[in-house]
Structures are given as structure tokens and as C-alpha cells.
Design a protein around this motif. Structure first.
Motif, short mmCIF file in Angstrom:
data_model
loop_
_atom_site.label_atom_id
_atom_site.label_comp_id
_atom_site.label_asym_id
_atom_site.label_seq_id
_atom_site.Cartn_x
_atom_site.Cartn_y
_atom_site.Cartn_z
N GLN A 639 52.20 49.85 50.98
CA GLN A 639 51.85 49.36 49.65
C GLN A 639 52.24 47.91 49.43
OE1 GLN A 639 53.99 52.45 47.32
NE2 GLN A 639 52.26 52.25 45.93
N LEU A 640 53.26 47.46 50.17
CA LEU A 640 53.75 46.10 49.95
C LEU A 640 53.21 45.12 50.98
CD1 LEU A 640 57.46 46.94 49.04
CD2 LEU A 640 55.69 46.08 47.52
N TYR A 641 52.22 45.57 51.75
CA TYR A 641 51.68 44.70 52.78
C TYR A 641 51.11 43.42 52.19
CZ TYR A 641 48.52 43.01 56.38
OH TYR A 641 47.87 42.21 57.28
N GLU A 642 50.42 43.57 51.08
CA GLU A 642 49.79 42.42 50.44
C GLU A 642 49.75 42.71 48.94
OE1 GLU A 642 48.91 39.74 51.87
OE2 GLU A 642 47.27 38.82 50.76
N PRO A 643 49.96 41.71 48.09
CA PRO A 643 49.86 41.98 46.65
C PRO A 643 48.46 42.49 46.31
CG PRO A 643 50.80 39.80 47.04
CD PRO A 643 50.33 40.33 48.37
N ARG A 645 46.18 42.62 43.21
CA ARG A 645 46.08 42.13 41.84
C ARG A 645 45.09 43.00 41.08
NH1 ARG A 645 45.20 35.73 42.22
NH2 ARG A 645 45.77 35.86 40.01
N LYS A 646 45.52 43.45 39.91
CA LYS A 646 44.66 44.31 39.10
C LYS A 646 44.39 43.63 37.77
CE LYS A 646 46.51 48.51 41.17
NZ LYS A 646 47.44 49.63 40.99
N PRO A 648 43.49 43.47 33.62
CA PRO A 648 44.03 44.24 32.49
C PRO A 648 43.21 45.50 32.18
CG PRO A 648 43.91 41.90 31.95
CD PRO A 648 43.20 42.08 33.26
N ASP A 651 43.00 50.18 34.56
CA ASP A 651 43.22 51.61 34.29
C ASP A 651 41.95 52.28 33.79
OD1 ASP A 651 45.76 51.20 35.07
OD2 ASP A 651 46.63 51.18 33.05
N GLN A 665 42.77 38.80 46.68
CA GLN A 665 43.80 39.82 46.52
C GLN A 665 43.45 40.78 45.38
OE1 GLN A 665 47.05 37.00 46.05
NE2 GLN A 665 47.90 37.61 48.00
N TRP A 666 42.36 40.49 44.67
CA TRP A 666 42.00 41.31 43.51
C TRP A 666 41.33 42.60 43.94
CZ3 TRP A 666 43.37 40.20 38.59
CH2 TRP A 666 43.69 38.88 38.27
N THR A 839 43.94 31.56 33.94
CA THR A 839 43.25 32.71 34.56
C THR A 839 43.75 34.03 33.98
OG1 THR A 839 42.91 31.49 36.60
CG2 THR A 839 42.77 33.88 36.73
N GLU A 840 45.06 34.15 33.89
CA GLU A 840 45.61 35.44 33.50
C GLU A 840 45.83 35.53 31.99
OE1 GLU A 840 47.31 37.71 36.05
OE2 GLU A 840 47.35 36.39 37.79
#
Lengths: 1107, 203
Positions: A639-643, A645-646, A648, A651, A665-666, A839-840
Motif C-alpha cells: 500500500q505504501l509503494y507509491e502515494p 492520490r484520491k 474529494p 468515496d 499518482q491520481w 490544485t487541491e
């Protein structure tokens, strides 16, 4: 740390003696109250807590541990630490198995299973030992000689060689262990916790400096662990205990046992491998208690190894020295050991590795082994010393003990194959070069040899330091350091204990001062070092026959490199030590020649008739000892191999059953399949010819999963070069064109540009007229690299006189911000412009379709959405359904569309409201696949898919965006002759003539240059070699001819809206060729005839987005 | 205007949160401070007028020493609460205020800075503040952060932009206990939180 040593010296319990015939009744730093059972090659053995696998094997009387690399000679344990070349073993089974460990470094634990890595069919009877007699075929460089011809057979040779010579087996299952990294900083890093290192650490730490001291052994102490010396009135052992207590009491000390410093990099950056599971049970300074478990007996979640990344102000290298073997015939027989290792096993593990030992040395230090053997109750056959005579306290002690001493003698032969039986001893001249007397045979089962000591200069050398030859000690010692480091003790050529202690203390105090601490002086512990008789270099014992005729004299045990090999290499013209190393494999093993290298260089020097100093050493490179890949990876796995990004809205997408696609990474929704919805089979391509049916065509790489699914679902024999389009994508596309669709575009890069010179700055970056933009309006903008090629694109909005908002591609966001900042900071610092990534800050929701305006107008708010108040390519801020929003009327689909920016935390609430209100229009969420299809129908470019860094805006037909009367980045490059070539590849549309084939993306496009207007049909084999055939008609043997390649497909989809496939492509001079036919060469050998058309397939006048 | 109840912070569905905190290694507490107000301010630190305007508007000066932050009460007439100002670069600061008051702050700043060259950008919702505390907080951070966080080197009142494993972060020591505030971009919050949950074990 001291627990193991404190166990009472009590005798063996009954029966244990039988199982461990070589275990002494008392002594050693093992815990006899904790017997352990382990298996070696399926044989059950016993040992004690505190043993290494090697000491336990010796205790059990196991002589042969492995077979050698090339000749498959039986080999036994030779050393007692990381220098061990022979005892290379496989530990553990299944997922836990670890290959190529040195038995001398494996801490014993209950239930350990170990096996030999070589030997077929078995260790005791190894058929490949035949190699020992075929050595003329396997001489130095045999890879290059014996197996050169025929070349095609190399693959077969290689497989056999791998099998014959290979080391252990890699685990086939995922590594169940945990690893981690730790970044650390210190004032002083001390490498090695022998007498010099301990004193240095103590001296530095007392001042309050931050000290890390690391040692590869499980116990600190180095030579003190088996020394008979007295230090400051105590035994070495007692003094060691006191020193460690004093060290642990210092405020800023980290003690790292079981930790090998394996790399020394620039700016005093060093890496340490800590074998956590091997470490002792006591708490470590500054850290919470560590678990007592050892390798193999693990606890859930426990860390196996930790890789330390240390930045030190000052580094003290107290790495000690490695004892050198002597080079004599059959010097590799089991029972031949390093003299220091013999002492080590007796003192540290209570194991006597032989019944009748013989010492062979060119220096005094080995005499200790004779005394230790005698004290352990073993017979000492003799001490054979190549030196004629001379005083020496230890040597005197040996004679006083009644041991025979053969001065001026060398070993000229060894008998015994799986264990030494006897040695042949011959008198030698004073210079050690010629034999001058009759030989004598002495029975013994152990040869303890010492050819002197080589300081471990590896880290010093890795740090860029030079090394110098010391005539006095016949070894390389550290010269000028390359960085802020200093070598001390035996690692610096100071072999006497008193010198080690004094020097260690001095460099420790100096280091503290250099790091800004006030040194706290303390008295140097007094010790008596015996007078020593100087060493006499003996690089090779003179043999009774020439080296070529006498039994093998090994230099590198692990790679089976002998004196003969080096001599052959020189005869064949190799002179440089680096060349000889590579030709003979000297020092190429996993031990990197820790024992053999110096002897090998001496052998080379002898052949070249040069001093050793002139021959020099090979380069020392990290790692010092092997490092597991798991330790390098640390926590960056799973799970921690690569970030990930999700957005908002993630879900919601997940709950809606979206399929996701990774973009940078998204994680972005790819499409939203509905229950019961299947992949929609497209109209089949024409039945492929017999040749086409042989191999399966594959879709474009971006849609691999589809291709895989379709192949799996496909009936045998069915035509294969086709694309399956998920039913969902077709539905989503039609919803956007016919009613209303909604997409999460939050991943778009967003940058705010503010400041007095914002316009001037953006004019230089973008190609279009920025100054002419009115406040509240948007523009499509592209930016070019300095080479004139398209770099990124996006919509820009003017929010104020000096305030702009830019969007970038999802993948390009960070790069564009860096690019802009770089120009501002380094080239145009005079411009008053500030950039901020937003962006965020915003989630972006795209509403697309003829009903999008109606939906927005039906919500409460203060924004007027009608055409007059809110024209295409403009921006409005306000309140929508209770949310503060920015709305952009832009379109990436060609439909009436709005993109809504809302604060990320509120995005989900707004999305839900839009979904609810959109119900009346059958609002349809869509993903990136539909977005791609919609934009392709409109001929909108995607940077990175349709471009590859070599595509200019002119190639893409974007001349309308290039402003003539201003300068911008890349403009001058566009004027280069190459950018103006008429035959540059230009972006065009393609239609399959059959109206059904969806071309795989990346497909090469070729001219139809044969008389029939068709490309030549190539056999598959010729196609596979296509690259060789093209341009080499001579090789085609009349069957295949070169085909001019004119371009390739960049994007390709089935358009549900148009009812046929569409493709975008780069075609040489393509814009002028609209209406022409060319061919797409599929990977299965078929050709599809395609027509060149405009890249805009749908609504070419752009009327739909302007309504 | 929207209500707070409609807001969802970046880790609202992160597995393992119990209230505002998450399970982490022994000796490490991990919490989230959601819905804080974030403003990014850029301007010329050599411009006295700019500095004085900010000082007057916020009741505290901009930190000009590299890698430091200040924290003070917001002037009563703007709002109730505290404001932290982090130095990000020679001409860039991050203002972090308690939830809901960033708009009033931004309004006051814009009013006072009118006509002066600067940029003020609302970044509320773009970032998340994770708070890491406990005896082993430094150990946990040391596994992924290359900075020297020793108490003699990285002191209370200091901050730095750096990386935690593969995520960019702004880290600040807000208390000697120690308490570290880790500000991470919204989309990296899940990765950073997961990473912090796993680090520091078995020390």
C-alpha cells in the motif's frame, strides 16, 4: 549485551558432549542453559544460545560445509566473521528462505534449518568434483575461451554453468518480513566497536556529542572478546564490561550491534544495515526495549532489518583488520583456518575446531592460537614459522609451553581431502624464496594460518581516501582521508592493543572538539603489549614444483582463483589489476575477496616483477557486505509503494461502482458500469485471413484490461483484431451528447498568478495574446518548451487586471509550476509575479450536455447562466445551491458545458445535490474513457498521448494560437529549418475503410507502394524482424521489401455517437493528403486500409458548445 | 453560505480513525485537525510598508527568520481565535487559522493591502493538518523524514518544508513534549496518514 557472557562456566550436561564433540566443557560467551536444535542438510544438530551457525557446526564436528565454486572441492569453515569465503549457506525454507548467508554471521536459533548451496547429487558425493581434474579446461577466462563457439550454444552453456556454479536459491514467495529505514544525524559516527572504536566513542560521548557506534557483531568488543590481554588491571572481558556501561551512561549515544556500515557516500552520508532480529535482548540506548527473538523466530509485525541513513559530522573508522591466509598447495582443505578464527571459536564459543593443531605463520599474532589450543586441551603439533629467528614475547611463551617450533620452515603440502590429515614442512631460505632442505611430514587435523593482517580500508576508500603500502606491516593502510573522517586502530595499521586504546581515545577527543564540544579528558587504560618480532612477508610458499604442476594454491577461495590463474592472465597480456580481477574473477564473489585480494595482488606483482604498491588494489565499492533487497525497499512496499492520490469525490465514485484508472499518482474514475451492463461487442472486423487468425491482436496499451478481457471471453477461432468497448462508455458518451453527464475533473492542475507583471509574464509563457483577454474571459492556451515543442495546455481565465487562473494537464501540474517558478526565479527576477498552486483548493465538477444549463438554472444561486450573460469561454464567481463556486463555461467535449470549482471539503455535498437535481435529465456520471472519446470526436489534443515531446503546435494545426507580434518561449525554435520541413508528421484523423476496425493505438502507418496499391504481404517471421529488413533489402531474400513508414496512430476509439471507429494519427505531410489512402500495419501481419481525414469528426463548426 | 455539516475533510473515510485520532505505533499519537483555514500570502519582505500593513492587520509580524513560525491571538475586531504564520520561503507565508475565520482574515488583509503588490490565496480545504505527538513521535518521523529533528536542532517554533517518505509536507514543532504539526496536501493525506500509522513500530 553482557548477559550471555555472565552464564556460569558449568560443565556439559550428559550426552551433549557426544553430540557436540568439539565443544569444550566450559568457557565461551554462550548460554549453556539454552540448548538449541537446528538442522544442517537434514541432519539434526545441537548448539547453544549465543552460537553462530558456524560455531555450532564446528562444535558438532561437521567439517565439510560446502563445495567450491568452480572445482567443487570440499570446503570447511575458514574464518569467524564477515570475511568467511567458504561457508555460504541457505537458511530457512519457503517464503523465509535466505540464500548465500555466511554461516559465521548467522545467529543460531531453535529450529533453524540450513543447507549447502552447492553440490550435486549431495555435499558428500559431488559429481561435479570432476572439475577439479579438468582444471585445464576451466582456466582463467574460460568463459571467453571454452564457450565461445558455436555462439548460438551460449544459451545452453549458460544454463549449465549457472547450475554448476550458482549460489543459493531465491525465495519464490513474497517476503513476509517487514523492513524499515531510519534517518539519523550525529556528531560522530564510530564504525567498529573494538578497542579503538570503543575508546573513540567513549571519548567523544563523554563530551556530550551525539555519537552512533555500530558494529557488525552481536556483541561489542572486537578483539577484546577473545583477548588474553589485561587492560587497566582487569581482564579484557572485565574492562570491556565497564567501558560499555560507561558508554551507555553517556547522554547522546546510540549503540548499534548487529549493524554493518556498508556504504560511505558523499558529504559524510553512510548507510548501516541493522539486523534487528539478531540483536541482543537488552534495551538499546535512546530506544525502547527490543525483542529477544532472533532470526527465524519472529513476532507479528516485527522488523527484520533496518537500514540506517546517517549523516555524520565526523566519522571515525575503527574497522579493524582482516587476517590474511597464506598461499601454499591445497591451502583450502577443510581444517585449514585463519589463526584468529581458531582463537575466536575457543574463547567466544567454547569450541575447539581440531584435536591436533598446527600453526603456520609469518608473524607473531598466530602464536596466540597455539597457546589457546594448548589451554583448550588440544595437542599442538607444531608452530611453523617462515622467519628464521628473532625475539618475541609470544613466541617465547610458545616455546616455554613446550610446543615444537619450526623456524625458517614453510608448509609445502597438505594431505587429506575432506579434512586435513598431515602437512609437509620444508626448510626455507632466509628471504622465503627458495626451499633448502628435506621435507618432513607432521600429522595434524587443523592448520591455523596467518599471513599477517590487512586493515579493512574499504570504507575509507569508498569515502574517496587514498591508500598507501606499509612496508613495515606488509599491508595497505589508509592514506589521506577523502572526507571528514579518520581511521584508527588496526584499521589504520596500529595492531598493538595499547596503541589502539590510546589512538582511539585521541581521535574521539579530537572529534568532540571539532564538533564544538568541550572534550572531557580521562586516563588512558594501561595495557602491556608484548614485544613483537616483525612480520616477514610471505606471499606464496616456494613449492617443490612449479605452481602449474603443484597442487592448487588458492588466492580467492570463493571463486576458486589460484596462483596459476593470475600467472596465466599475465602471460596472456593482462597487467592492470582491474583487468586481471575481471579475467580471473579474483575478488568477484559475494565476499568481494576480503581474504584473497591482497594475496592476489601480490601474486600479480610477483609475475609483473613490480612492487605491490605499484600494482595497487581494485576499487572498493559499496556495499561492504551484501544487503537484502527488502532492506533497500524498506516500508515502500504494498500500500505504501507509491502515494495514491484520491479526489474529494472518490468515496462517491467507489460507492457508485466505478472502475478506476491510474493517472500520474491520481486514481480517477475510468467509467461507471451499471449493474447487468456488459461490454458491448463492436461490429466485428472483416474475418481475418488465415494468417491473421494465427496471432491475437491487442488493443492499445491504455486499454489493456479490455483487451485481456475480450481475449479471454472470445470464442476460439473468432477474429481477434478488434476492440471491445464497455457498454458503459457508449452509454456515457451518448448521455453527454444527448442530455446531461457529469465528471470529476478535480485532478486538473490549477495555478493562480498574481502580481504587477502577471500579464508580461504570461505573455512570455503562452503563445496566445494574453493582454487582449478581458476580465472574466477564458482562453485556451498552450506553452512550449525552449525547443518549440508542445509542453502543456489548458484553459486560462482572467480573474482581475493582474490576476489569472491557469489550468494544466493532470500529469503536468507539478512540472508546470516548477517550470514557471524556474523562469521567474532564475531568468526574470525583475518581474513582480507570484504563483500559488490551488490544485487541491478546488474540486472541479464538469457538467456536460445540452441540458447542463437547464440544470444550473434550476438551482438557487446568484449566477446568470443564459447565453447573453454567460457566453462561451467566460468565468463567473458566485453562489450555487448554497455553495461558493467559480464556474467556467468551457468545453472539452464540444457540448454546452460548465466546469464548477467548489472548495474541496464541500465537493461531495455539491456533487450529491447536482446528481439529485439532474435526475430529471437522467444525469450520467462518466469517467476518463468517455472524456477521451468525446474529445477525440472533436479533435482536441491530449498532451502526452497525441504528443511525445517532438510535436510542435504547427504539426498539430494550432497555428491560430501562435501570435506573430510578440515573443514567447519556444518561438525562435519554431523558425528552425527542421520545424519548417514540409514532410514533418502532422496531426490528422483516420477512418478505417472497412468502417469497423478500431486501430490499436501506436499502430505504424505505411504507404501502399506496390503496383496493386496494396502493401506487400510479409510472412510473420519477416515482420518480427521488420526493423532489420527495413532499409536492408539485401537481407530480404526477395520476399520482403522495405516499406516507407509515414506515421503512427496516437488515439483510437469506437465512437458510439458516430457509429464507427475514429482514430487520430501523426502522418508525414498529412494535412495536405486528406482523402488519401494509406495502410495501418497491425501486429498480426494484416493491413487495414485507412483514409486520411480532418481530425475533427463531430460538429466541425463548433456550434453545439456556443448555444 | 455552506454549513460546516456539509464539509468532509480529506480523511473522513480513512480506515482506522477513532474520533479525531488514529491507531499508530506505541508511544505515538496521531490526530487530525480538520477544517482549519489556510491562506497563502506572498509579498516582498524588503518592502517596509508591506510588512507594517500585515503587522497592523494581524496584530503579529510576519516571521522573517527562515523556517520559523509565530502564533498569536487574532485581533478581536476580526475574529476570535489563534493564527499561526509559517515561513515558507523568502517571500511566501502560510497563515493557518481556526476553522471558519479565514474569510474574515482574508477580507481584512485584502482591504489593508489594496494597491500593494502581493498575492493572497485562500487554500482552505487544500491541506490537512496531522498532529503527531508522544515519546516516540521523533522515531516515527525519522523513518521517513530526512531532517534532523533532534530537540537541540529542530526546536519549538521552527518549521520546514520537506518530505515524509514520498509526500511533501510542512512540518513544525509546536511543543517540546514533543508535538509535531504535519501539514500535507489534501490528496496525499491518506498516504501520509497510512505511512505514519505504520512507522515507528518495533523501535
Amino acid at each position: 549485551m553482557r548477559a550471555k557472557a555472565s552464564s556460569p562456566d558449568k560443565g556439559d550436561s550428559g550426552g551433549m558432549g557426544k553430540q557436540q564433540p568439539n565443544r569444550l566443557p566450559r568457557g565461551g560467551r554462550i548460554d549453556r542453559s539454552q540448548p538449541l536444535t537446528f538442522h544442517f542438510n537434514n541432519r539434526a544438530c545441537q548448539g547453544y544460545a549465543g552460537d553462530t551457525l558456524a560455531s555450532a557446526l564446528l562444535a558438532n564436528g561437521i567439517d565439510v560445509i560446502g563445495r567450491s565454486f568452480k572445482y567443487h572441492r570440499p570446503r570447511g569453515i575458514m574464518g569467524s566473521g564477515m570475511e568467511e569465503p567458504n561457508a555460504i549457506i541457505q537458511v530457512g525454507v519457503g517464503a523465509d528462505t535466505v540464500p548465500n548467508l555466511r554461516a559465521t554471521e548467522v545467529a543460531l536459533y531453535d529450529g533453524l534449518t540450513a543447507s549447502t548451496v552447492r553440490g550435486w547429487p549431495g555435499l558428500d558425493f559431488d559429481l561435479l568434483a570432476i572439475n577439479d581434474f579438468c582444471h585445464r579446461l576451466l582456466s582463467a577466462g574460460f568463459y571467453y575461451k571454452t564457450f565461445m563457439r558455436p555462439g548460438a550454444l551460449w544459451k545452453w552453456y549458460e544454463r549449465c554453468l549457472r547450475k554448476a556454479s550458482g549460489l543459493g536459491v531465491s525465495p519464490q514467495l513474497p517476503d513476509p518480513d517487514r523492513y524499515t529505514h531510519r534517518n539519523a544525524h550525529c556528531d560522530v559516527l564510530v564504525v567498529g566497536a573494538g578497542p579503538a572504536g570503543l575508546m573513540a566513542a567513549l571519548a567523544a560521548a563523554k563530551s556530550g556529542a551525539r555519537v552512533i557506534i555500530a558494529d557488525e557483531q552481536s556483541e561489542f568488543g572486537g578483539s577484546l572478546l577473545y583477548s588474553a590481554a589485561r587492560v587497566a588491571g582487569n581482564s579484557a572481558d572485565e574492562w570491556l564490561g565497564k567501558a560499555l556501561t560507561a558508554l551507555a551512561d553517556c547522554p547522546e549515544v546510540v549503540l548499534l550491534p548487529c549493524s554493518t556500515v556498508f556504504g560511505y557516500y558523499d558529504y559524510n552520508f553512510l548507510t548501516i544495515l541493522e539486523r534487528c532480529r539478531d540483536r541482543p535482548a537488552e534495551p538499546r540506548q535512546g530506544l525502547s526495549p527490543s525483542p529477544p527473538e532472533r532470526e527465524g523466530s519472529k513476532r507479528q509485525g516485527e522488523i527484520r532489518q533496518r537500514l540506517w541513513r546517517v549523516r555524520a559530522k565526523r566519522v571515525i573508522l575503527a574497522t579493524g583488520a582482516i587476517e590474511r591466509p597464506l598461499v601454499f598447495p591445497n591451502n583450502d582443505r577443510p581444517g585449514v583456518m585463519l589463526a584468529s578464527a581458531v582463537s575466536h571459536y575457543i574463547h567466544r564459543y567454547g569450541v575447539c575446531p581440531g584435536r591436533r593443531g598446527l600453526i603456520f605463520a609469518n608473524n607473531d599474532s598466530a602464536c596466540q592460537a597455539a597457546l589457546d589450543l594448548a589451554a583448550a586441551g588440544a595437542a599442538v603439533a607444531a608452530v611453523v614459522d617462515c622467519r628464521a629467528a628473532g625475539p618475541g614475547a609470544i613466541a617465547d611463551a610458545v616455546e616455554q609451553a613446550g610446543i615444537d617450533v619450526f623456524r625458517g620452515h614453510v608448509i609445502t603440502g597438505v594431505t587429506g581431502r575432506k579434512r586435513v590429515r598431515s602437512v609437509q614442512v620444508t626448510p626455507v631460505s632466509a628471504d622465503g624464496k627458495t626451499l633448502n632442505g628435506a621435507s618432513k611430514t607432521i600429522a595434524c587435523d587443523l592448520v591455523a594460518m596467518s599471513g599477517g593482517w590487512s586493515p579493512a580500508v574499504h570504507l575509507h576508500s569508498q569515502a574517496g581516501g587514498g591508500i598507501a603500502w606499509s612496508e613495515a606491516h606488509a599491508c595497505f593502510i589508509p592514506d589521506k582521508p577523502g572526507q571528514d573522517n579518520v581511521s584508527v586502530g588496526a584499521g589504520n595499521g596500529s595492531f598493538a592493543l595499547d596503541a589502539c586504546l590510546a589512538e582511539g581515545q585521541q581521535v574521539g577527543l579530537d572529534a568532540a572538539r571539532q564538533c564544538g564540544f568541550e572534550p572531557v579528558p580521562f586516563s588512558t587504560p594501561k595495557t602491556v603489549s608484548a614485544t613483537v618480532n616483525p612480520l616477514q612477508p610471505l606471499w606464496r610458499t616456494p613449492a617443490l614444483q612449479s605452481p602449474e604442476r603443484s597442487p592448487k594454491q588458492f588466492l580467492d577461495y570463493q571463486n576458486d582463483t589460484t596462483v596459476t590463474d593470475v600467472r596465466l592472465a599475465v602471460r596472456e597480456g593482462f597487467q592492470n589489476v582491474e583487468h586481471v580481477k575481471r579475467y580471473t574473477a579474483l575478488g568477484f564473489g559475494t565476499d568481494q575477496g576480503k581474504l584473497g585480494n591482497i594475496n592476489g595482488m601480490a601474486a600479480l606483482a610477483e609475475c609483473l616483477d613490480k612492487p605491490i604498491a605499484e600494482v595497487g588494489t581494485t576499487t572498493f565499492r559499496p556495499p561492504y557486505t551484501p544487503v537484502a533487497f527488502g532492506a533497500c525497499a524498506g516500508m515502500d512496499v504494498g500500500q505504501l509503494y507509491e502515494p495514491v492520490r484520491k479526489t474529494p469525490l472518490h468515496d462517491w465514485h467507489e460507492a457508485a461502482g466505478a472502475e478506476f484508472e491510474v493517472v500520474g499518482q491520481w486514481l480517477r474514475p475510468w467509467y461507471f458500469p451499471r449493474a447487468g451492463e456488459d461490454r458491448l461487442p463492436l461490429p466485428l472486423t472483416k474475418k481475418a485471413g488465415a494468417r491473421g487468425a494465427e496471432t491475437g491482436g491487442e488493443g492499445g496499451d491504455r486499454r489493456k484490461p479490455f483487451a485481456t478481457l475480450s481475449l479471454a471471453a472470445q470464442a476460439p477461432g473468432e477474429a481477434s483484431a478488434r476492440e471491445d468497448l464497455p457498454e458503459a462508455v457508449a452509454r456515457e458518451c451518448l448521455a453527454a451528447r444527448n442530455s446531461l453527464a457529469i465528471m470529476d475533473a478535480s485532478t486538473l492542475g490549477k495555478i493562480e498568478v498574481q502580481g504587477l507583471d502577471a500579464v508580461a509574464f504570461l505573455e512570455r509563457i503562452y503563445t496566445h495574446n494574453v493582454a487582449g483577454m478581458k476580465i472574466g474571459r477564458c482562453a485556451y492556451g498552450i506553452m512550449l518548451g525552449e525547443d518549440g515543442m508542445l509542453m502543456d495546455d489548458g484553459v486560462m481565465a482572467r480573474l482581475g487586471e493582474r490576476h489569472f487562473y491557469l489550468t494544466t494537464t493532470t500529469g503536468g501540474a507539478a512540472g508546470v509550476l516548477h517550470w514557471l517558478e524556474q523562469w521567474l526565479q532564475t531568468e526574470w527576477p525583475e518581474l513582480k509575479v507570484y504563483l500559488t498552486s490551488v490544485t487541491e483548493r478546488w474540486a472541479t465538477i464538469a457538467l456536460v450536455g445540452p441540458n447542463s444549463r437547464k440544470l444550473l438554472q434550476g438551482l438557487n444561486g446568484d449566477i446568470a447562466f443564459d447565453q447573453a450573460d454567460f457566453p462561451f469561454m467566460s468565468v463567473r464567481s458566485g453562489v450555487l445551491a448554497g455553495f461558493a463556486v467559480q464556474v467556467f463555461r468551457v468545453s472539452f467535449s464540444g457540448e454546452l458545458a460548465f466546469e464548477i470549482n467548489v472548495e474541496s471539503d464541500e465537493a461531495l455535498a455539491l456533487w450529491r445535490k447536482l446528481m439529485e437535481a439532474g435526475g430529471q435529465y437522467d444525469i450520467t456520471p462518466y469517467g476518463t474513457e468517455t472524456m477521451h472519446v468525446l474529445r477525440a470526436e472533436k479533435g482536441f489534443v491530449i498532451v502526452g498521448q497525441d504528443t511525445d515531446g517532438s510535436v510542435s503546435p504547427v504539426d498539430l494545426g494550432m497555428n491560430w494560437l501562435l501570435t506573430e507580434d510578440k515573443d514567447y518561449l519556444g518561438k525562435r525554435s519554431l523558425a528552425r529549418p527542421d520545424c519548417r520541413r514540409a514532410d514533418r508528421k502532422q496531426w490528422v484523423g483516420l477512418l478505417s475503410e472497412d468502417g469497423t476496425t478500431v486501430l490499436p493505438e501506436g499502430t505504424q502507418l505505411v504507404e501502399a507502394n506496390t503496383p496493386g496499391g496494396r502493401p506487400p504481404r510479409l510472412p510473420l517471421a519477416a515482420l518480427l524482424e521488420g526493423s532489420r529488413l527495413v532499409g536492408k533489402p539485401g537481407r530480404a531474400r526477395g520476399r520482403a521489401r522495405p516499406i516507407p513508414m509515414v506515421g503512427h496512430v496516437t488515439s483510437s476509439y469506437y465512437s458510439a455517437c458516430l457509429g464507427h471507429p475514429i482514430a487520430l494519427a501523426l502522418v508525414s505531410a498529412g494535412r495536405a493528403r486528406k482523402g488519401d489512402h494509406i495502410h495501418a500495419a497491425l501486429s498480426d501481419g494484416r493491413y487495414v486500409k485507412v483514409k486520411i481525414v480532418s481530425p475533427i469528426f463531430y460538429d466541425p463548426k463548433g456550434e453545439r458548445q456556443h448555444v | 453560505m455552506s454549513e460546516v455539516s456539509q464539509k468532509r475533510h480529506a480523511l473522513a473515510s480513512f480506515p482506522g480513525w477513532q474520533g479525531a485520532g488514529a491507531q499508530a505505533a506505541p508511544g505515538v499519537q496521531l490526530e487530525i485537525s480538520p477544517y482549519l483555514g489556510y491562506l497563502n500570502l506572498r509579498g516582498d519582505p524588503g518592502d517596509e510598508r508591506f510588512l507594517q500593513t500585515i503587522h497592523a492587520a494581524l496584530g503579529q509580524p510576519l516571521p522573517l527568520v527562515a523556517n520559523t513560525f509565530t502564533k498569536a491571538l487574532i485581533p478581536q475586531e476580526i475574529a476570535q481565535g489563534h493564527l499561526s504564520i509559517f515561513w515558507l520561503g523568502p517571500d511566501e507565508w502560510l497563515l493557518v487559522a481556526e476553522p471558519g475565520i479565514e474569510k474574515a482574515l482574508a477580507g481584512r488583509l485584502r482591504e489593508n493591502l489594496a494597491g500593494q503588490c502581493h498575492s493572497l490565496t485562500d487554500l482552505t480545504g487544500a491541506q490537512v493538518l496531522l498532529r503527531l505527538s508522544g515519546d516516540h513521535a521523533r522515531d516515527a518521523l525519522a523513518e521517513g523524514c530526512t531532517l534532523d529533528l533532534h530537540p537541540k536542532v529542530f526546536k519549538t517554533g521552527q518549521c520546514a518544508q520537506t518530505t515524509l517518505a514520498k509526500a511533501s509536507i510542512l512540518i513544525a514543532l509546536t511543543d517540546d513534549l514533543p508535538v509535531f504539526d504535519v501539514i500535507v496536501r489534501r490528496s496525499f493525506a491518506g498516504y501520509a496518514a497510512l505511512w505514519l500509522q505504520h512507522s515507528g513500530a518495533d523501535l
